[in-house]
Design a protein around this motif. Structure first.
Motif, PDB file in Angstrom:
ATOM      1  N   VAL A   1       0.832  -1.206   0.000  1.00 41.49           N
ATOM      2  CA  VAL A   1       0.000   0.000   0.000  1.00 41.49           C
ATOM      3  C   VAL A   1       0.866   1.256   0.000  1.00 41.49           C
ATOM      4  CG1 VAL A   1      -1.653   1.358   1.334  1.00 41.49           C
ATOM      5  CG2 VAL A   1      -1.965  -1.107   1.103  1.00 41.49           C
ATOM      6  N   LEU A   2       1.919   1.250   0.799  1.00 38.79           N
ATOM      7  CA  LEU A   2       2.827   2.391   0.857  1.00 38.79           C
ATOM      8  C   LEU A   2       3.495   2.620  -0.495  1.00 38.79           C
ATOM      9  CD1 LEU A   2       4.435   4.569   2.376  1.00 38.79           C
ATOM     10  CD2 LEU A   2       6.028   2.774   3.095  1.00 38.79           C
ATOM     11  N   PHE A   3       3.980   1.559  -1.120  1.00 37.97           N
ATOM     12  CA  PHE A   3       4.654   1.698  -2.412  1.00 37.97           C
ATOM     13  C   PHE A   3       3.692   2.203  -3.488  1.00 37.97           C
ATOM     14  CE2 PHE A   3       7.503  -1.968  -0.855  1.00 37.97           C
ATOM     15  CZ  PHE A   3       8.337  -1.066  -0.210  1.00 37.97           C
ATOM     16  N   GLN A   4       2.468   1.696  -3.471  1.00 30.28           N
ATOM     17  CA  GLN A   4       1.494   2.149  -4.454  1.00 30.28           C
ATOM     18  C   GLN A   4       1.158   3.620  -4.254  1.00 30.28           C
ATOM     19  OE1 GLN A   4      -1.987  -0.205  -5.365  1.00 30.28           O
ATOM     20  NE2 GLN A   4      -1.023  -2.079  -4.606  1.00 30.28           N
ATOM     21  N   ALA A   5       0.983   4.010  -3.001  1.00 29.07           N
ATOM     22  CA  ALA A   5       0.635   5.401  -2.715  1.00 29.07           C
ATOM     23  C   ALA A   5       1.744   6.356  -3.141  1.00 29.07           C
ATOM     24  CB  ALA A   5       0.334   5.570  -1.225  1.00 29.07           C
ATOM     25  N   ARG A   6       2.998   5.909  -3.059  1.00 25.24           N
ATOM     26  CA  ARG A   6       4.125   6.767  -3.433  1.00 25.24           C
ATOM     27  C   ARG A   6       4.560   6.555  -4.882  1.00 25.24           C
ATOM     28  NH1 ARG A   6       6.131   9.614   0.649  1.00 25.24           N
ATOM     29  NH2 ARG A   6       7.951  10.173  -0.609  1.00 25.24           N
ATOM     30  N   GLY A   7       3.871   5.675  -5.591  1.00 25.28           N
ATOM     31  CA  GLY A   7       4.185   5.454  -6.989  1.00 25.28           C
ATOM     32  C   GLY A   7       5.548   4.839  -7.224  1.00 25.28           C
ATOM     33  N   LEU A   8       5.974   3.933  -6.340  1.00 25.48           N
ATOM     34  CA  LEU A   8       7.290   3.316  -6.442  1.00 25.48           C
ATOM     35  C   LEU A   8       7.220   1.952  -7.122  1.00 25.48           C
ATOM     36  CD1 LEU A   8       8.797   4.055  -2.892  1.00 25.48           C
ATOM     37  CD2 LEU A   8       9.304   5.219  -5.043  1.00 25.48           C
ATOM     38  N   GLU A   9       8.155   1.715  -8.009  1.00 24.61           N
ATOM     39  CA  GLU A   9       8.309   0.407  -8.630  1.00 24.61           C
ATOM     40  C   GLU A   9       9.362  -0.371  -7.846  1.00 24.61           C
ATOM     41  OE1 GLU A   9       9.954  -1.632 -12.780  1.00 24.61           O
ATOM     42  OE2 GLU A   9       9.634   0.542 -12.664  1.00 24.61           O
ATOM     43  N   VAL A  10       8.981  -1.507  -7.302  1.00 27.63           N
ATOM     44  CA  VAL A  10       9.884  -2.310  -6.474  1.00 27.63           C
ATOM     45  C   VAL A  10      10.181  -3.619  -7.187  1.00 27.63           C
ATOM     46  CG1 VAL A  10      10.281  -3.334  -4.218  1.00 27.63           C
ATOM     47  CG2 VAL A  10       8.859  -1.287  -4.407  1.00 27.63           C
ATOM     48  N   THR A  11      11.467  -3.892  -7.390  1.00 29.90           N
ATOM     49  CA  THR A  11      11.900  -5.101  -8.086  1.00 29.90           C
ATOM     50  C   THR A  11      12.684  -6.013  -7.143  1.00 29.90           C
ATOM     51  OG1 THR A  11      12.070  -3.859 -10.171  1.00 29.90           O
ATOM     52  CG2 THR A  11      13.197  -5.991 -10.055  1.00 29.90           C
ATOM     53  N   VAL A  12      12.416  -7.303  -7.198  1.00 30.47           N
ATOM     54  CA  VAL A  12      13.140  -8.299  -6.406  1.00 30.47           C
ATOM     55  C   VAL A  12      13.915  -9.200  -7.360  1.00 30.47           C
ATOM     56  CG1 VAL A  12      12.957 -10.248  -4.827  1.00 30.47           C
ATOM     57  CG2 VAL A  12      11.432  -8.278  -4.555  1.00 30.47           C
ATOM     58  N   LYS A  13      15.233  -9.293  -7.164  1.00 30.35           N
ATOM     59  CA  LYS A  13      16.091 -10.162  -7.970  1.00 30.35           C
ATOM     60  C   LYS A  13      16.766 -11.174  -7.054  1.00 30.35           C
ATOM     61  CE  LYS A  13      18.649  -8.501 -11.172  1.00 30.35           C
ATOM     62  NZ  LYS A  13      19.687  -7.727 -11.906  1.00 30.35           N
ATOM     63  N   CYS A  14      16.369 -12.434  -7.180  1.00 41.11           N
ATOM     64  CA  CYS A  14      16.924 -13.474  -6.318  1.00 41.11           C
ATOM     65  C   CYS A  14      16.611 -14.836  -6.918  1.00 41.11           C
ATOM     66  CB  CYS A  14      16.317 -13.361  -4.915  1.00 41.11           C
ATOM     67  SG  CYS A  14      16.871 -14.620  -3.743  1.00 41.11           S
ATOM     68  N   ASP A  15      17.588 -15.708  -6.897  1.00 40.63           N
ATOM     69  CA  ASP A  15      17.378 -17.080  -7.352  1.00 40.63           C
ATOM     70  C   ASP A  15      16.310 -17.727  -6.468  1.00 40.63           C
ATOM     71  OD1 ASP A  15      17.476 -19.812  -7.884  1.00 40.63           O
ATOM     72  OD2 ASP A  15      19.658 -19.863  -8.074  1.00 40.63           O
ATOM     73  N   PRO A  16      15.205 -18.201  -7.059  1.00 45.40           N
ATOM     74  CA  PRO A  16      14.129 -18.792  -6.248  1.00 45.40           C
ATOM     75  C   PRO A  16      14.562 -20.020  -5.454  1.00 45.40           C
ATOM     76  CG  PRO A  16      13.787 -19.228  -8.581  1.00 45.40           C
ATOM     77  CD  PRO A  16      14.883 -18.212  -8.494  1.00 45.40           C
ATOM     78  N   ASP A  17      15.681 -20.636  -5.846  1.00 39.06           N
ATOM     79  CA  ASP A  17      16.162 -21.820  -5.140  1.00 39.06           C
ATOM     80  C   ASP A  17      17.189 -21.500  -4.055  1.00 39.06           C
ATOM     81  OD1 ASP A  17      14.611 -23.580  -6.703  1.00 39.06           O
ATOM     82  OD2 ASP A  17      16.129 -23.571  -8.292  1.00 39.06           O
TER      83      ASP A  17
END
Length: 230
Positions: A100-116
């Protein structure tokens, strides 16, 4: 009459009060999330208002959690529950927690991590650290945040990068000094960094403790904070 004479442990009373405030703020954040889900902001003015409310409530809630954790550490009642976890779950849980905070501030959040990728850590304590960093970065980022994790020769590196103005020199020179006087990406107190460092250092293996490092010129052009777990 002092606290010893009347049997009052002021630090315990204070910790109990902080715990109650934290619960109340948790209810407030949940209510705000429900309001946004039912009635999304219709214009930039409303979006900014919700952004401020979400940020301030999340920030205060995070600081109360930090105070309670530091209190437990000082009184040796904090137990570290280390177990094996998928790292990507840890990162994505904290992103979802602040959606909710990220949406309200218009931030694009990316996660980069090997799922394993798996590692041994206390997911609750480390999750609190990452959550606090994200809440602070949300204020100082322009439009993007990047969370990444990878196994290195040192151990597990978890990096949080933003596209803000970067960390001031005082924090780069002495990030864990309380008199540095500023928090992530500038402004406020230095409690968040102290809390993060203490929690990371509780993670140890083969005589090596976890560590925290700040730097500028990260992958998004702003600051980058690296948590390393052995």
């Amino acid at each position: 009459m002092d606290e010893q004479e009347d049997g009052l442990d002021f630090s315990f009373v204070l910790a109990s009060s902080v715990h109650d405030m934290k619960n109340s703020l948790g209810m407030l954040l949940h209510t705000l999330e429900s309001m946004l889900a039912e009635n999304p902001p219709e214009n930039d003015a409303q979006r900014k208002t919700f952004s401020v409310l979400g940020y301030e409530a999340s920030r205060i809630n995070s600081e109360l959690v930090q105070l309670l954790t530091l209190y437990r550490m000082q009184h040796e009642s904090l137990r570290v529950q280390v177990d094996e976890h998928h790292v990507v779950d840890l990162l994505e849980d904290q992103v979802d927690r602040n959606d909710v905070l990220f949406q309200a501030r218009g931030l694009e959040v990316t996660v980069k991590c090997d799922p394993d990728l798996k590692w041994y850590f206390d997911s609750e304590l480390l999750g609190g650290v990452i959550n606090n960093i994200l809440v602070n970065c949300a204020r100082y980022s322009r439009s993007q945040l990047l969370l990444s994790a990878e196994a290195t020769e040192r151990g597990l590196d978890i990096r949080i990068a933003d596209d803000g103005q970067g960390y001031p020199q005082s924090m780069l020179d002495a990030p864990l000094e309380m008199n540095a006087g500023v928090s992530f990406s500038s402004g406020s107190t230095n409690l968040g960094l102290l809390f993060a460092s203490r929690i990371v250092q509780l993670h140890r293996a083969h005589g090596v403790r976890g560590s925290l490092k700040l730097a500028n010129d990260g992958p998004l052009g702003g600051g980058i904070l690296t948590l390393t777990l052995p």
